[in-house]
Design a protein around this motif. Structure first.
Motif, PDB file in Angstrom:
ATOM      1  N   SER A 220       0.332 -11.045 -16.645  1.00 44.68           N
ATOM      2  CA  SER A 220       1.008 -10.270 -15.608  1.00 44.68           C
ATOM      3  C   SER A 220      -0.002  -9.513 -14.752  1.00 44.68           C
ATOM      4  O   SER A 220       0.217  -9.308 -13.567  1.00 44.68           O
ATOM      5  CB  SER A 220       2.033  -9.315 -16.217  1.00 44.68           C
ATOM      6  OG  SER A 220       1.402  -8.229 -16.841  1.00 44.68           O
ATOM      7  N   VAL A 223      -1.176 -11.822 -12.036  1.00 47.31           N
ATOM      8  CA  VAL A 223      -0.141 -11.995 -11.013  1.00 47.31           C
ATOM      9  C   VAL A 223      -0.026 -10.739 -10.164  1.00 47.31           C
ATOM     10  O   VAL A 223       0.058 -10.792  -8.936  1.00 47.31           O
ATOM     11  CB  VAL A 223       1.207 -12.350 -11.672  1.00 47.31           C
ATOM     12  CG1 VAL A 223       2.328 -12.280 -10.671  1.00 47.31           C
ATOM     13  CG2 VAL A 223       1.144 -13.716 -12.319  1.00 47.31           C
ATOM     14  N   MET A 224      -0.032  -9.561 -10.820  1.00 49.56           N
ATOM     15  CA  MET A 224       0.093  -8.307 -10.074  1.00 49.56           C
ATOM     16  C   MET A 224      -1.070  -8.104  -9.123  1.00 49.56           C
ATOM     17  O   MET A 224      -0.901  -7.588  -8.008  1.00 49.56           O
ATOM     18  CB  MET A 224       0.197  -7.114 -11.041  1.00 49.56           C
ATOM     19  CG  MET A 224       1.480  -7.062 -11.829  1.00 49.56           C
ATOM     20  SD  MET A 224       2.962  -7.074 -10.818  1.00 49.56           S
ATOM     21  CE  MET A 224       2.790  -5.540  -9.940  1.00 49.56           C
ATOM     22  N   THR A 230       0.266 -12.409  -2.214  1.00 48.19           N
ATOM     23  CA  THR A 230       1.624 -12.970  -2.225  1.00 48.19           C
ATOM     24  C   THR A 230       2.423 -12.465  -1.025  1.00 48.19           C
ATOM     25  O   THR A 230       3.096 -13.231  -0.333  1.00 48.19           O
ATOM     26  CB  THR A 230       2.339 -12.576  -3.522  1.00 48.19           C
ATOM     27  OG1 THR A 230       1.463 -12.777  -4.627  1.00 48.19           O
ATOM     28  CG2 THR A 230       3.607 -13.383  -3.706  1.00 48.19           C
ATOM     29  N   LEU A 231       2.347 -11.161  -0.822  1.00 49.00           N
ATOM     30  CA  LEU A 231       3.117 -10.563   0.278  1.00 49.00           C
ATOM     31  C   LEU A 231       2.680 -11.125   1.613  1.00 49.00           C
ATOM     32  O   LEU A 231       3.501 -11.535   2.446  1.00 49.00           O
ATOM     33  CB  LEU A 231       2.949  -9.038   0.238  1.00 49.00           C
ATOM     34  CG  LEU A 231       3.769  -8.255   1.264  1.00 49.00           C
ATOM     35  CD1 LEU A 231       5.251  -8.508   1.051  1.00 49.00           C
ATOM     36  CD2 LEU A 231       3.466  -6.771   1.153  1.00 49.00           C
ATOM     37  N   ALA A 234       3.789 -14.642   1.975  1.00 51.78           N
ATOM     38  CA  ALA A 234       5.232 -14.763   2.217  1.00 51.78           C
ATOM     39  C   ALA A 234       5.546 -14.485   3.679  1.00 51.78           C
ATOM     40  O   ALA A 234       6.268 -15.244   4.344  1.00 51.78           O
ATOM     41  CB  ALA A 234       5.988 -13.807   1.307  1.00 51.78           C
ATOM     42  N   ILE A 235       4.974 -13.392   4.174  1.00 54.15           N
ATOM     43  CA  ILE A 235       5.241 -13.044   5.570  1.00 54.15           C
ATOM     44  C   ILE A 235       4.740 -14.155   6.495  1.00 54.15           C
ATOM     45  O   ILE A 235       5.436 -14.575   7.440  1.00 54.15           O
ATOM     46  CB  ILE A 235       4.592 -11.693   5.930  1.00 54.15           C
ATOM     47  CG1 ILE A 235       5.290 -10.577   5.135  1.00 54.15           C
ATOM     48  CG2 ILE A 235       4.667 -11.437   7.437  1.00 54.15           C
ATOM     49  CD1 ILE A 235       4.653  -9.220   5.282  1.00 54.15           C
ATOM     50  N   LEU A 238       7.008 -17.230   6.172  1.00 55.38           N
ATOM     51  CA  LEU A 238       8.306 -17.027   6.810  1.00 55.38           C
ATOM     52  C   LEU A 238       8.171 -17.045   8.336  1.00 55.38           C
ATOM     53  O   LEU A 238       8.987 -17.652   9.050  1.00 55.38           O
ATOM     54  CB  LEU A 238       8.916 -15.699   6.345  1.00 55.38           C
ATOM     55  CG  LEU A 238       9.409 -15.719   4.908  1.00 55.38           C
ATOM     56  CD1 LEU A 238       9.657 -14.293   4.428  1.00 55.38           C
ATOM     57  CD2 LEU A 238      10.650 -16.564   4.772  1.00 55.38           C
TER      58      LEU A 238
ATOM     59  N   LEU C  73      17.532 -16.010   5.097  1.00 55.20           N
ATOM     60  CA  LEU C  73      16.518 -17.058   5.257  1.00 55.20           C
ATOM     61  C   LEU C  73      17.134 -18.292   5.898  1.00 55.20           C
ATOM     62  O   LEU C  73      16.600 -18.855   6.883  1.00 55.20           O
ATOM     63  CB  LEU C  73      15.933 -17.392   3.882  1.00 55.20           C
ATOM     64  CG  LEU C  73      14.919 -18.543   3.821  1.00 55.20           C
ATOM     65  CD1 LEU C  73      13.623 -18.142   4.506  1.00 55.20           C
ATOM     66  CD2 LEU C  73      14.634 -18.928   2.376  1.00 55.20           C
ATOM     67  N   GLU C 130       6.161  -1.922  -8.846  1.00 51.55           N
ATOM     68  CA  GLU C 130       6.296  -2.747  -7.643  1.00 51.55           C
ATOM     69  C   GLU C 130       7.760  -3.045  -7.380  1.00 51.55           C
ATOM     70  O   GLU C 130       8.231  -2.951  -6.234  1.00 51.55           O
ATOM     71  CB  GLU C 130       5.502  -4.041  -7.836  1.00 51.55           C
ATOM     72  CG  GLU C 130       5.289  -4.806  -6.559  1.00 51.55           C
ATOM     73  CD  GLU C 130       5.568  -6.289  -6.747  1.00 51.55           C
ATOM     74  OE1 GLU C 130       4.603  -7.036  -6.978  1.00 51.55           O
ATOM     75  OE2 GLU C 130       6.743  -6.678  -6.673  1.00 51.55           O
ATOM     76  N   ILE C 172      12.585 -11.046   8.159  1.00 51.92           N
ATOM     77  CA  ILE C 172      11.339 -11.468   7.492  1.00 51.92           C
ATOM     78  C   ILE C 172      10.903 -10.427   6.477  1.00 51.92           C
ATOM     79  O   ILE C 172      10.506 -10.759   5.352  1.00 51.92           O
ATOM     80  CB  ILE C 172      10.229 -11.753   8.537  1.00 51.92           C
ATOM     81  CG1 ILE C 172      10.577 -13.035   9.295  1.00 51.92           C
ATOM     82  CG2 ILE C 172       8.869 -11.843   7.854  1.00 51.92           C
ATOM     83  CD1 ILE C 172       9.546 -13.446  10.321  1.00 51.92           C
ATOM     84  N   VAL C 175      13.204 -10.812   3.477  1.00 50.92           N
ATOM     85  CA  VAL C 175      12.939 -11.993   2.650  1.00 50.92           C
ATOM     86  C   VAL C 175      11.619 -11.827   1.899  1.00 50.92           C
ATOM     87  O   VAL C 175      11.507 -12.166   0.716  1.00 50.92           O
ATOM     88  CB  VAL C 175      12.936 -13.272   3.504  1.00 50.92           C
ATOM     89  CG1 VAL C 175      12.549 -14.476   2.647  1.00 50.92           C
ATOM     90  CG2 VAL C 175      14.305 -13.497   4.121  1.00 50.92           C
ATOM     91  N   ALA C 176      10.627 -11.274   2.612  1.00 51.15           N
ATOM     92  CA  ALA C 176       9.325 -11.080   1.963  1.00 51.15           C
ATOM     93  C   ALA C 176       9.458 -10.121   0.790  1.00 51.15           C
ATOM     94  O   ALA C 176       8.959 -10.370  -0.315  1.00 51.15           O
ATOM     95  CB  ALA C 176       8.305 -10.557   2.958  1.00 51.15           C
ATOM     96  N   THR C 179      11.235 -11.851  -1.964  1.00 46.43           N
ATOM     97  CA  THR C 179      10.340 -12.784  -2.647  1.00 46.43           C
ATOM     98  C   THR C 179       9.525 -12.030  -3.692  1.00 46.43           C
ATOM     99  O   THR C 179       9.393 -12.444  -4.835  1.00 46.43           O
ATOM    100  CB  THR C 179       9.395 -13.459  -1.644  1.00 46.43           C
ATOM    101  OG1 THR C 179      10.181 -14.029  -0.594  1.00 46.43           O
ATOM    102  CG2 THR C 179       8.550 -14.524  -2.316  1.00 46.43           C
ATOM    103  N   LEU C 180       8.979 -10.894  -3.248  1.00 47.76           N
ATOM    104  CA  LEU C 180       8.153 -10.098  -4.156  1.00 47.76           C
ATOM    105  C   LEU C 180       8.947  -9.640  -5.379  1.00 47.76           C
ATOM    106  O   LEU C 180       8.569  -9.896  -6.508  1.00 47.76           O
ATOM    107  CB  LEU C 180       7.616  -8.864  -3.428  1.00 47.76           C
ATOM    108  CG  LEU C 180       6.227  -8.990  -2.808  1.00 47.76           C
ATOM    109  CD1 LEU C 180       5.770  -7.648  -2.282  1.00 47.76           C
ATOM    110  CD2 LEU C 180       5.222  -9.516  -3.834  1.00 47.76           C
ATOM    111  N   THR C 184       8.700 -10.672  -9.185  1.00 47.56           N
ATOM    112  CA  THR C 184       8.101  -9.677 -10.082  1.00 47.56           C
ATOM    113  C   THR C 184       8.987  -9.409 -11.295  1.00 47.56           C
ATOM    114  O   THR C 184       8.494  -9.036 -12.356  1.00 47.56           O
ATOM    115  CB  THR C 184       7.794  -8.373  -9.342  1.00 47.56           C
ATOM    116  OG1 THR C 184       7.007  -8.693  -8.201  1.00 47.56           O
ATOM    117  CG2 THR C 184       7.023  -7.409 -10.218  1.00 47.56           C
ATOM    118  N   THR C 187       7.626 -11.509 -13.487  1.00 45.40           N
ATOM    119  CA  THR C 187       6.349 -10.990 -13.982  1.00 45.40           C
ATOM    120  C   THR C 187       6.564 -10.017 -15.133  1.00 45.40           C
ATOM    121  O   THR C 187       5.721  -9.899 -16.021  1.00 45.40           O
ATOM    122  CB  THR C 187       5.572 -10.306 -12.844  1.00 45.40           C
ATOM    123  OG1 THR C 187       5.538 -11.187 -11.729  1.00 45.40           O
ATOM    124  CG2 THR C 187       4.152  -9.980 -13.266  1.00 45.40           C
ATOM    125  N   PRO C 206       7.151 -15.963 -12.544  1.00 42.20           N
ATOM    126  CA  PRO C 206       7.465 -15.376 -11.224  1.00 42.20           C
ATOM    127  C   PRO C 206       8.078 -16.398 -10.279  1.00 42.20           C
ATOM    128  O   PRO C 206       9.077 -16.121  -9.614  1.00 42.20           O
ATOM    129  CB  PRO C 206       6.097 -14.886 -10.721  1.00 42.20           C
ATOM    130  CG  PRO C 206       5.271 -14.704 -11.944  1.00 42.20           C
ATOM    131  CD  PRO C 206       5.739 -15.747 -12.907  1.00 42.20           C
TER     132      PRO C 206
END
Lengths: 257, 822, 380
Positions: A220, A223-224, A230-231, A234-235, A238, C73, C130, C172, C175-176, C179-180, C184, C187, C206
């Protein structure tokens, strides 16, 4: 980095350590009943931070009655510290994993995260907090050793520098291979702990969890750490997708139009 | 103890039997661990059950409760046989020169081997199984000077060595293991391992406690250890000895100051009614210790000095040569009457004793046959209990099984201060008298015992002075009023307890030559006199408080001053006698004064100028090969340690007898039980066929203490051990359908109790010559008062005791076990 | 730019609403009681089972509420305007799901008075930290996405336009953030290797959580709309639209299945599948309901054309999803015990059920009244 070496060959199960912990921390006694064994209380709780386990074990054609002191292991890379939502648990450079009760929100993630089942919750308090062994950090700060170590009559518990204690532990095993299994529990387990154990019988027979050398939160953590990536990804994805589909729609409209 | 706690670290082999040291003397394991890890010692433990001590042992053997003499007897036989075959493995000089192995015994004497379990001279009583001995054959052959004849080759059939062999010839490994239920291979391993401590320079120590003493053969159990240790040359050496682990923190102090009916402070004897004058009494003692051997110190010949000094300390100026120093005022025992615990409660039950002081004692829980003893209390007119808590004894009338309206006893509860709330000494098992300081004030009206006694005595003295009465002088002539409450206190004392401490040590009561001025503290019991010019409340403690060094019991220098570092710590507090830490230490050297064990020497002779170095020698005389020497065992009239010991009631040698309640017939002989015991209530003893076929024993746990007043009221300890339990084997539990944690009922002829079952692998059934016998065990700390309540295990135990000491047989009796409870 | 008229419920409907109201009140009372006396006296939670029914439901409800981001989305990013009619109901569903999650979280926290603790005190290593921030921010986004419904009703066209103008960045962001935090939550499982059985524990957790949230979101809207269609007595959203959602989810579940089984193969844990112990049985139930059912059933035209078929399949996915999320808490070993004789078992208490059901009932009631009073659906 300070640590404690627990030599299960020296422990006679007198439980002076268990009472010393209660006394030093002013923890109340629990109401218990005899469950058919000497163990009492039967488990850690908000008021019981250190326990002796009694195990009757057959090993190598010899009958053993082993007494094991259990308490917070004060891991080198504590899972509880990693998972605590508000960072109420902290690994100090000297060794103890301490707890900041003023921050705790009682989410109890640490209870799940700890591979040893150490943190316990004040269930009967509507404003309950997590409680666990603090390695007598207040005693350590004044140059004293933890209360349990001080109380032990046979030096089954000795306090000192982790490296020195590891050397001592392996030394004892080498001196008497007939009396110890060849393993120092806590040297590497879950990334290493500040409480180290040497024993006449295998540790699984004493209820110690079998753990690898990585901290349990290893996966973890990776991943963290990737969260910003990741963010961002993703942005970006998208935005890209939106742009693509918008272009396709516009393209189609153009065709129609 | 002949040795002391720290000395354990010097041992080559530690034998724990009749004790669970890890459980009940946990700090001792600090030293045992050192012996194991730093001295390469082996730890042997023998116990009916695998205990916390067993868990640390290299060799553990199970042994049925009450069969110690069989076990040790077999070891003695093994050693004797090995000694004859391989004498070089042993210290034969020690055996022939220091013990009475070479003494020739009256040829009329017969061992128990020859008379089916009895020795010569048995006189049966009304019950032919019990009686007493005419000891006239239990004596040695002497020469014209009354010095015992010896055969140092140990061949003469009448020498003690050969008689010992004859006595224990029956104790073969097969016979022993068939009696004790021990696995034979382990048994032989123990014999071999422990016998190695017989080598010159090797030491073995025996640690024992109530598991040894609380039997009808308790005294002989200890005798068997003594014989074994003496054959192996283990007495008087570092890491050796016969070491009783005392149970109360100050029981050693209480026995030293002789709070028992048959002794006076310093192990002196109370007068018997037939001893009309002081001289009669002193003559009797002189006769017992007479010796014509110039090499025998026979230290008890100094008895008159200690006796007179004791009387002088009690009666002060009122004790004069003219009035026999107050001897007439002393109460005298009726000859042959026993005033021990069991007798007292029988007398209470019979309505003879009408008043009782229970001072820091809780017989309602700790007494044998507790229900009988609780009922006996109901016959009292008055009961005074001095205690920290309202115990079961103080509240005997609140017993849920009793109707208080039927009880007429007036009960007084005097709240007492605990040890942290007062000052004074505590004498530990190693005879170290350590001063304790006051930490806090006692709560409320709680008062130190010393002050309670003082207040009581002032009142009693006043009553006797105004009303008179029989024996008034015994009270009114005491040096008490105007002494302990004088202001300022006499002779420079700073407090009452300080005065008592000085008084115990003793003073010169008159100027003595140019050695002492009147009122000065005596420096040694060697300076006490029989003419009334000295006083001492306990000659053993003379030297504890001197003009030169003050109160040595307060000393806290923890340096180990001994050149070999054997842990004497001679300036940490003070021990008796005269700070000699290991007694009989003259046996730790050879005839030239050289230690058997150079590395761990206790004393050694360094020459005519510098004499002995090391511990305080057990007599400063030169070594055995020189003029002016003395034999090492100075308290014995002959100066030799006794393998053959005619002083005990049931025989000069130990002989195995079954406990009064036993599941089998005695395999060793036709004499089932110790023939010299008194059986008070024969109808309260289980007979074969009654259905009580499980052996039961009682013991203690680390977490609780004695009758539980203190510990069952302490939440942190109650948390650890909340309930009374009974431990049993998995096999017995399976037979009875009992699961661990369930309630069970345990029942004996005398009563029943309920407990929680702990089913464990640590008890295993005994195989006795093909018969399976189960044993269970119960901690006896519980009673009906306090934070944690439960049944007292002593509801089950018999009202019978050892033939010499009357210590109750708490450790082996018969019960039934059934599942279920209230 | 739609309005609705309030339609009076039928007799049956009144009873249903009445029961929901009663359950809500019961939940409220028991919830307050729990706050007053503490978790020990009101729940079956213990040191061996520190998280129970409430946390399990929270995990599942967050996935269920993933309907909102999934539809956002689909509609805004992938520009599939056919599904626009599902968007507002999805936002409503998502918003109410998240509010329900927050209420339950508050009740479950040991220190509800410190629910804000993650704001001043940070631990960036903690998945729950998070998640807390993401949920805080995402609920804000949901509120923004939901606000137009309110402001339309309140006739504030300017505000509505302003929000509309920012719809893409908001979407966006939403959705972002989703997603997180959806991933998580996986996670969290990753951080508890001892508590999660090898059939569930995986480095892919995840991703698997994210994918199953998307799949769940699609089926959630099918289920919710089928119930709403029944409750309002008319087709608020056409069957073929919902069928389209189902068909789309087939690809999501297929990818999920490949990843899940593939991972088990790769780590050598495939054998556990056939162990015939409790874990393997639960695994198969979950796979059947959550993965195999949608793949097979949504692919069948007959199912897609049948209201019952769609409803049942969506229900199966939902139940399967619940199994999946609860597995994170209960599939592995319980929290270890210190000594030999501590017993470990957990079955939720009456109060736990009452509070949970009460909150769900409240959410259902709120959904119903929002659908009545706010422009959630287009005018017929």
């Amino acid at each position: 980095m300070k640590a404690v070496l627990v030599d299960l060959n020296r422990c006679t199960g007198c439980r002076a350590c268990q009472v010393a912990c209660k006394s030093w921390n002013d923890n109340p006694a629990e109401v218990t009943m005899c469950l058919g064994c000497y163990d009492n209380p039967p488990d850690f709780s908000a008021d019981t931070w250190s326990l002796i386990r009694f195990d009757e074990v057959e090993y190598n054609n010899k009958f053993h009655w082993v007494f094991t002191k259990r308490q917070c292991m004060h891991c080198e890379e504590p899972a509880c510290v990693t998972v605590c939502t508000v960072g109420a648990l902290e690994k100090t450079p000297n060794g103890p994993v301490i707890y900041h009760p003023e921050k705790c929100i009682g989410c109890r993630y640490c209870q799940y995260g700890c591979p040893f089942g150490v943190p316990r919750f004040e269930w009967d308090n509507p404003l309950g907090l997590i409680r666990k062994c603090r390695f007598c950090v207040d005693r350590l700060d004044t140059g004293m050793e933890p209360a349990c170590v001080k109380a032990c009559p046979t030096d089954a518990l000795i306090f000192g520098d982790r490296e020195a204690l590891l050397t001592e532990a392996y030394g004892r095993i080498a001196d008497r291979p007939d009396k110890y299994v060849n393993h120092v529990y806590g040297d590497k387990e879950a990334g290493g702990t500040s409480w180290l154990y040497i024993s006449p019988v295998p540790f699984e027979k004493l209820g110690f969890p079998v753990l690898g050398e990585e901290p349990t939160v290893h996966a973890s953590e990776i991943v963290m750490n990737a969260t910003p990536v990741t963010l961002t990804a993703a942005i970006a994805a998208l935005s890209g997708l939106y742009w693509l589909t918008k272009r396709r729609d516009e393209g189609m409209k153009e065709k129609e139009g | 103890m002949t040795n002391h706690w720290n000395d354990l670290k010097n041992s080559d082999c530690i034998f724990i039997i009749g004790s669970n040291a890890a459980e009940n003397h946990p700090i001792s394991f600090k030293w045992i661990t050192k012996a194991i890890e730093e001295n390469g010692a082996t730890l042997i433990n023998v116990d009916p059950r695998f205990t916390r001590s067993s868990s640390k042992a290299d060799i553990y053997a199970q042994m049925r409760s009450g069969t110690d003499i069989a076990f040790i007897g077999g070891m003695i036989k093994w050693v004797l046989d090995d000694m004859e075959a391989n004498p070089s493995r042993y210290n034969m000089t020690y055996v022939t020169e220091y013990t009475n192995a070479a003494f020739l015994i009256d040829p009329e004497f017969k061992t128990a081997a020859e008379l089916d379990g009895k020795f010569s001279g048995f006189i049966p009583g009304d019950d032919p199984n019990f009686g007493k001995y005419d000891k006239s054959t239990w004596k040695w052959q002497t020469d014209a000077d009354s010095i015992p004849l010896k055969d140092k080759t140990l061949q003469d059939p009448n020498c003690v060595f050969q008689l010992l062999k004859k006595q224990f010839a029956r104790y073969t490994p097969e016979m022993v293991c068939g009696t004790t239920g021990t696995d034979q291979e382990t048994y032989l391993k123990i014999c071999e391992t422990y016998a190695r401590t017989g080598g010159i320079g090797k030491s073995g120590t025996i640690m024992y406690a109530m598991g040894t003493t609380q039997h009808t053969v308790g005294t002989q159990n200890i005798r068997s250890y003594a014989i074994l240790q003496l054959l192996l040359g283990n007495v008087g050496v570092a890491g050796g000895g016969i070491n009783a682990l005392r149970g109360e923190s100050n029981v050693q102090g209480s026995t030293d100051h002789c709070l028992l009916f048959h002794i006076l402070p310093g192990y002196l004897k109370p007068p018997v009614a037939t001893e009309a004058t002081l001289q009669d009494h002193l003559d009797g003692r002189a006769a017992a210790f007479a010796t014509s051997d110039p090499k025998s110190a026979s230290w008890w010949l100094n008895y008159p000095k200690y006796y007179v000094s004791l009387l002088k300390s009690w009666y002060g100026d009122n004790a004069t040569a003219e009035n026999d120093f107050g001897y007439d005022w002393l109460p005298k025992l009726n000859p042959g009457t026993n005033y021990s615990h069991i007798s007292l409660f029988e007398a209470m039950a019979d309505g003879i004793i009408k008043g009782l002081f229970a001072w820091g004692q809780n017989p309602a829980v700790s007494g044998p046959d507790a229900i009988t003893e609780r009922r006996a209390l109901q016959n009292l007119d008055w009961l005074v209990v001095a205690e920290l808590w309202e115990t079961e004894t103080a509240a005997f009338w609140k017993d849920p099984e009793v109707d208080p309206s039927s009880i007429g006893t007036e009960v007084f509860l005097l709240p007492a201060a605990c040890s942290y709330e007062k000052e004074g000494t505590i004498s530990n098992s190693g005879r170290w008298s350590q001063w304790r300081w006051k930490a806090v004030d006692p709560p409320g009206d709680a008062t130190p015992d010393l002050e309670i006694v003082h207040e009581l005595m002032l009142k009693i003295i006043e009553l006797y002075e105004t009303e008179g009465g029989p024996g008034a002088d015994a009270i009114t002539k005491l040096r008490w009023k105007g002494w302990y409450d004088a202001s300022p206190l006499p002779r420079g004392a700073e407090s009452m307890v300080d005065l008592v401490s000085r008084e115990i040590n003793g003073w010169a009561e008159a100027d003595i030559e140019d050695k002492y001025k009147e009122g000065e503290l005596m420096a040694s019991f060697g300076h006490l006199l029989a003419d009334g010019s000295t006083s001492s409340s306990n000659w053993l403690y003379t030297n504890s408080y001197t003009e030169a060094d003050g109160n040595k019991q307060k000393s806290r220098d923890n340096t180990d001053y001994h050149p070999a570092g054997i842990g004497l710590h001679s300036k940490w507090s003070w021990c008796w006698p005269v700070n000699r830490r290991i007694i009989y230490n003259r046996a730790s050297v050879d005839l030239n004064g050289n230690p058997w064990d150079q590395e761990h020497f206790v004393i050694r002779w360094t020459g005519p100028e510098t004499k002995w170095e090391g511990d305080v020698p057990d007599g400063g005389w030169p070594p055995m090969n020189q003029e002016g020497t003395r034999y090492p065992f100075i308290m014995k009239p002959q100066g030799f340690a006794r393998l053959f010991g005619p002083g005990r009631a049931e025989g000069p040698f130990p002989e195995h007898y079954e406990p009064l309640e036993s599941p089998i017939s005695n395999p060793l002989s036709g004499t089932q039980n110790n023939p010299a015991i008194k059986v008070w209530r024969p109808d309260q003893i289980a007979k074969p066929g009654d259905g009580y076929d499980i052996v039961c024993t009682t013991y203690r746990v680390t977490e609780h203490w004695q009758a539980g007043q203190m510990t069952r009221n302490l939440p942190w300890l109650v948390e650890l051990m909340p309930d009374v339990f009974v431990e049993m084997s998995e096999e017995l539990a399976a037979e009875k359908g009992i699961s661990t944690g369930e309630a069970v009922i345990v029942e004996s002829v005398r009563g029943s109790m309920q407990a929680t079952a702990i089913v464990t692998k640590r008890f295993k059934p005994f195989q006795l010559n093909g018969k399976t016998v189960h044993q269970i065990g119960i901690p006896w700390h519980w009673g009906f008062t306090g934070l944690s309540q439960g049944h007292s295990a002593n509801r089950l135990t018999p009202h019978v005791g050892d033939a010499n000491t009357m210590i109750p047989e708490y450790k082996a009796f018969l019960v039934k076990v059934t599942k279920g409870g209230a | 730019m739609t309005t609705t008229t309030f339609k009076k419920p039928s007799a049956t409907g009144m009873i249903v609403l009445g029961v929901l109201a009663l359950l809500t009140v019961l939940g409220l009372i028991t919830g307050i009681y729990r706050l007053a006396v503490g978790l020990g006296q009101t729940t079956a939670l213990s040191d061996q089972y520190a998280w129970g029914l409430w946390l399990g439901f929270d995990f599942a409800l967050i996935a269920f509420g993933g309907a909102a981001f999934t539809m956002a989305l689909v509609v805004h990013v992938l520009n599939l305007k056919k599904y626009e009619v599902v968007l507002r109901p999805a936002i409503l569903t998502g918003f109410l799901s998240y509010v329900a999650v927050l209420v339950i979280l508050l009740i479950d926290l040991g220190r509800p008075d410190r629910f804000w603790g993650f704001i001043p005190w940070a631990n960036i290593h903690s998945p729950l930290f998070e998640v807390s921030w993401c949920i805080l921010l995402y609920t804000t986004v949901l509120a923004l996405e939901f606000a137009p419904l309110l402001f339309e009703r309140l006739n504030k066209p300017k505000i509505v336009s302003a929000i509309h103008a920012a719809v893409i960045p908001i979407t966006i962001a939403g959705v972002a953030l989703s997603t997180l935090h959806q991933s998580t939550l996986g996670t969290i499982g990753l951080s508890l290797p001892g508590r999660v059985h090898p059939l569930w524990w995986s480095w892919l957790l995840p991703l698997l959580f994210f994918l199953s949230a998307v799949g769940m979101g699609l089926s959630a809207m099918i289920l919710v709309m089928m119930i709403a269609n029944k409750a309002f007595g008319r087709e608020l959203v056409k069957l073929d639209v919902l069928a389209g959602l189902g068909k789309g989810s087939v690809w999501v579940w297929a990818l999920y299945a490949v990843l899940r089984v593939g991972d088990l193969l790769f780590t050598g844990d495939l054998g556990h599948m056939l162990a015939f112990d409790t874990s393997s049985i639960l695994f198969w139930i979950e796979m059947l309901l959550m993965v195999i059912a949608p793949i097979v059933l949504y692919s069948m035209q007959d199912v897609r054309k049948s209201a019952a078929g769609l409803t049942v399949t969506a229900l199966m996915v939902t139940v399967g999803l619940f199994f999946n999320r609860f597995a994170i808490l209960f599939s592995g070993d319980p929290i270890p015990v210190g000594a030999m004789h501590a017993t470990a078992s957990y079955f939720p208490s009456f109060i736990e059920f009452a509070v949970q059901i009460g909150v769900l009932a409240a959410a259902a009631l709120a959904w119903y009244f929002a659908a009545q009073l706010l422009p959630v659906f287009s005018e017929e």
